[in-house]
Design an enzyme around this catalytic site. Structure first.
Site, PDB file in Angstrom:
ATOM      1  CD  GLU B 161      -3.252  -0.358  -0.040  1.00 33.19           C
ATOM      2  OE1 GLU B 161      -3.209   0.763  -0.460  1.00 33.19           O
ATOM      3  OE2 GLU B 161      -4.018  -1.212  -0.266  1.00 33.19           O
ATOM      4  CD  GLU B 164      -1.162  -1.240  -4.679  1.00 34.06           C
ATOM      5  OE1 GLU B 164      -1.131  -2.154  -5.023  1.00 34.06           O
ATOM      6  OE2 GLU B 164      -2.252  -0.536  -4.192  1.00 34.06           O
ATOM      7  CD  GLU B 165      -2.764   4.797  -0.086  1.00 32.44           C
ATOM      8  OE1 GLU B 165      -2.236   5.762   0.646  1.00 32.44           O
ATOM      9  OE2 GLU B 165      -3.518   4.184  -0.127  1.00 32.44           O
TER      10      GLU B 165
END
Lengths: 275, 275
Positions: B161, B164-165
């Site tokens: 995460e 990805e962010e």
């Protein structure tokens, strides 16, 4: 061109909650009464057209199992499954064609607890022989275990399972460890929390349906069982429990926090007191 | 009495796995090809009769969504829903009338992570402004968060995460806390794990679809935001993170364990090193 046929004025589906899940601008339809599949399709089309005009992005339909004849029509109208429980199915449709779907995921994990109920003075732990499941007939004495239900606090589930299986009343202590395991059942993932509990009573009364026998056992005898020694996970968890008794480790304890939006209480588990 | 009509010799349903879930003496039927509903009903009846004779207790049917026309016939034959994902539905039938059903529960929890990515020397933490969801437009700088997928390790989900962010590479550190919340989505319960991660890179590259902006922020500035101060849960988690930086607390770390039955690795999370 108007061909003189009958105009079908479709009724609209009754909406239970237009803001079922706020960030998704969604509409939730809880179907309750039986409906002719053709009338359902007509109402669904008319309703979606209206919701699209109102800027709704996501439509949920909850169908009780006695309306299973409406599942196929909903799928034919572009709905996908989202989740199901024994007596109902929820379908979902993401309306906008130009915005990628942000439909939230279905529940992905089963959650269970194992209860380390220990009398620290006598260094004995509460163990059970199970009547069913994978250890049936194996002779393995194990901690009481069980599933955490939807909407149930972990700490409450641990106390409940011990009470149900052995009749022993306990106070919640700490979460000493947890393990995550994949493909435990179909494709779901399982989280298992090892909870230390302090017994408040000592007279065992076993639950006849699930439990063959229950007793208090010296923690070393528990750890010395062949299966516990040879299974990496059981062995590690036994070691963590013994280290806790020797005050070489410590677990997370729950602290209640209130949600700003309402009276509901959640628990945050963390290391409050230092070793 | 035989009336001269056609004898329908029902075919049997093809079984994919007679031991889908061992303790339940079960049969799993994975339907793949379209089937006429009447033929399906006849095959289902004939098959169940045979399975009952073989001592099977539990029958599972997995129906892909393109066979949604078979849902209603299965329900009419006494099946109940068990669980569903976007493109399939699983139904179940407990055969014995004299033994109480021990069908395992469906997944009950969604699982998420919040990533406390901290550069301890500079006491700065990685924060994001979200484009969608409940904090859209609120100006709240928050930890990167996300869902743990089925079959995904918590520690891997946290690393994924953050990558990805924000484009930041990290190493997993500890689980500092977790909170359990009820009715987070429909009737499901949510578990949220606060993970401490150590950054291995510092140049932020935000994901355009979900993230408005990302930056490194002094931890005190994060904790001083009005929302964080006024929301009990956010406030407590910020306090736990700051205490971790001051070495007043510590979290659980993962240790891999192998299942006896096969090569699959699970993680057990517990307090390995003392404060």
């Amino acid at each position: 061109m108007w061909d003189g046929g009958e105009i079908v004025q479709a009724q609209l589906l009754k909406v239970d909650n237009e803001e079922a899940y706020d960030p998704y601008d969604s509409v939730l339809v809880k179907m309750k009464e039986p409906m002719n599949p053709n009338a359902f399709i007509a109402a669904l089309r008319a309703s979606i057209s209206q919701w699209r005009q109102k800027g709704k992005k996501c439509v949920w339909i909850e169908l009780p199992i006695n309306l299973s004849n409406l599942v196929h029509p909903a799928v034919e109208q572009g709905f996908r499954y989202h989740h199901a429980e024994s007596d109902y199915l929820v379908l979902v449709n993401w309306i906008p064609r130009d915005i990628p779907s942000i439909i939230p995921a279905n529940a992905s994990h089963t959650v269970g607890i194992g209860a380390f109920v220990v009398n620290n003075e006598r260094k004995v732990v509460l163990v059970v022989l199970e009547k069913s499941g994978e250890f049936r007939g194996s002779g393995l004495w194990k901690f009481p275990t069980g599933s955490v239900d939807e909407g149930e606090d972990l700490c409450a589930a641990a106390i409940r399972e011990v009470q149900e299986e052995t009749g022993i009343d306990t106070e919640f202590g700490e979460i000493l460890a947890f393990r995550q395991a994949h493909k435990s059942f179909f494709t779901k993932t399982d989280l298992f929390f090892v909870c230390m509990l302090i017994p408040k009573s000592f007279n065992i009364k076993t639950q006849e349906m699930e439990i063959e026998a229950a007793k208090w056992m010296p923690i070393e005898d528990y750890a010395e069982q062949t299966f516990v020694k040879e299974n990496q996970q059981y062995n590690l968890i036994a070691k963590i429990c013994i280290e806790r008794l020797n005050e070489q480790t410590i677990g997370f304890t729950p602290e209640a926090v209130t949600r700003k939006s309402g009276g509901m209480t959640n628990f945050v588990y963390y290391l409050k007191s230092r070793v």
